[in-house]
Design a protein around this motif. Structure first.
Motif, PDB file in Angstrom:
ATOM      1  N   GLY A   6      -4.310   0.952  -3.678  1.00 16.51           N
ATOM      2  CA  GLY A   6      -5.729   1.266  -3.730  1.00 16.51           C
ATOM      3  C   GLY A   6      -5.988   2.687  -4.173  1.00 16.51           C
ATOM      4  N   TYR A   7      -7.243   3.069  -4.034  1.00 13.29           N
ATOM      5  CA  TYR A   7      -7.705   4.403  -4.418  1.00 13.29           C
ATOM      6  C   TYR A   7      -7.788   5.270  -3.178  1.00 13.29           C
ATOM      7  N   ARG A  37       1.989   6.975  -7.949  1.00 11.56           N
ATOM      8  CA  ARG A  37       0.642   7.557  -7.827  1.00 11.56           C
ATOM      9  C   ARG A  37       0.184   7.979  -9.211  1.00 11.56           C
ATOM     10  N   GLU A  38      -1.118   7.918  -9.393  1.00 14.17           N
ATOM     11  CA  GLU A  38      -1.703   8.400 -10.645  1.00 14.17           C
ATOM     12  C   GLU A  38      -3.062   9.006 -10.340  1.00 14.17           C
ATOM     13  N   LEU A  47     -11.922   3.238 -14.426  1.00 10.94           N
ATOM     14  CA  LEU A  47     -10.760   4.132 -14.428  1.00 10.94           C
ATOM     15  C   LEU A  47      -9.731   3.710 -13.386  1.00 10.94           C
ATOM     16  N   VAL A  48     -10.204   3.322 -12.214  1.00  6.91           N
ATOM     17  CA  VAL A  48      -9.304   2.974 -11.112  1.00  6.91           C
ATOM     18  C   VAL A  48      -8.518   1.701 -11.419  1.00  6.91           C
ATOM     19  N   GLY A  49      -9.181   0.684 -11.961  1.00 11.92           N
ATOM     20  CA  GLY A  49      -8.518  -0.588 -12.247  1.00 11.92           C
ATOM     21  C   GLY A  49      -7.307  -0.446 -13.154  1.00 11.92           C
ATOM     22  N   PRO A  50      -7.465   0.155 -14.331  1.00  8.16           N
ATOM     23  CA  PRO A  50      -6.301   0.333 -15.203  1.00  8.16           C
ATOM     24  C   PRO A  50      -5.219   1.223 -14.594  1.00  8.16           C
ATOM     25  N   ARG A  54      -1.293   0.207 -14.008  1.00  9.21           N
ATOM     26  CA  ARG A  54      -0.131   0.995 -14.470  1.00  9.21           C
ATOM     27  C   ARG A  54       0.813   1.333 -13.325  1.00  9.21           C
ATOM     28  N   THR A  55       0.267   1.770 -12.195  1.00  9.47           N
ATOM     29  CA  THR A  55       1.139   2.139 -11.072  1.00  9.47           C
ATOM     30  C   THR A  55       1.834   0.909 -10.488  1.00  9.47           C
ATOM     31  N   ALA A  56       1.131  -0.226 -10.431  1.00  3.02           N
ATOM     32  CA  ALA A  56       1.773  -1.454  -9.946  1.00  3.02           C
ATOM     33  C   ALA A  56       2.909  -1.868 -10.876  1.00  3.02           C
TER      34      ALA A  56
END
Length: 69
Positions: A6-7, A37-38, A47-50, A54-56
């Motif tokens: 999550g964020y 983390r990103e 922004l959060v979704g992409p 990427r992190t997943a």
């Protein structure tokens, strides 16, 4: 086990944390924690979704490499 995905508002980062377990050659359980983390500039779903994707994917690749050892 997926521990977090999550964020994180205080840090402004998306976080993916996964705890994995496998057996070694002797049958012993071996565990390892994977985390990616990103930074995200704002809590905007666009922004959060992409960034989560990427992190997943990063964590999934690291787990796959570890399992193949």
């Amino acid at each position: 086990t997926l521990m977090e995905m999550g964020y994180d508002a205080p840090s402004g980062e998306v976080v993916v944390r996964y705890d994995a377990i496998r057996s070694d050659a002797l049958g012993n359980a071996v565990t390892k924690r994977f985390e990616a983390r990103e930074s995200v500039f704002e809590a905007d779903p666009a922004l959060v979704g992409p960034a989560l994707n990427r992190t997943a994917n990063t964590v999934a690749g690291e787990v796959a490499d570890w399992m193949a050892q």
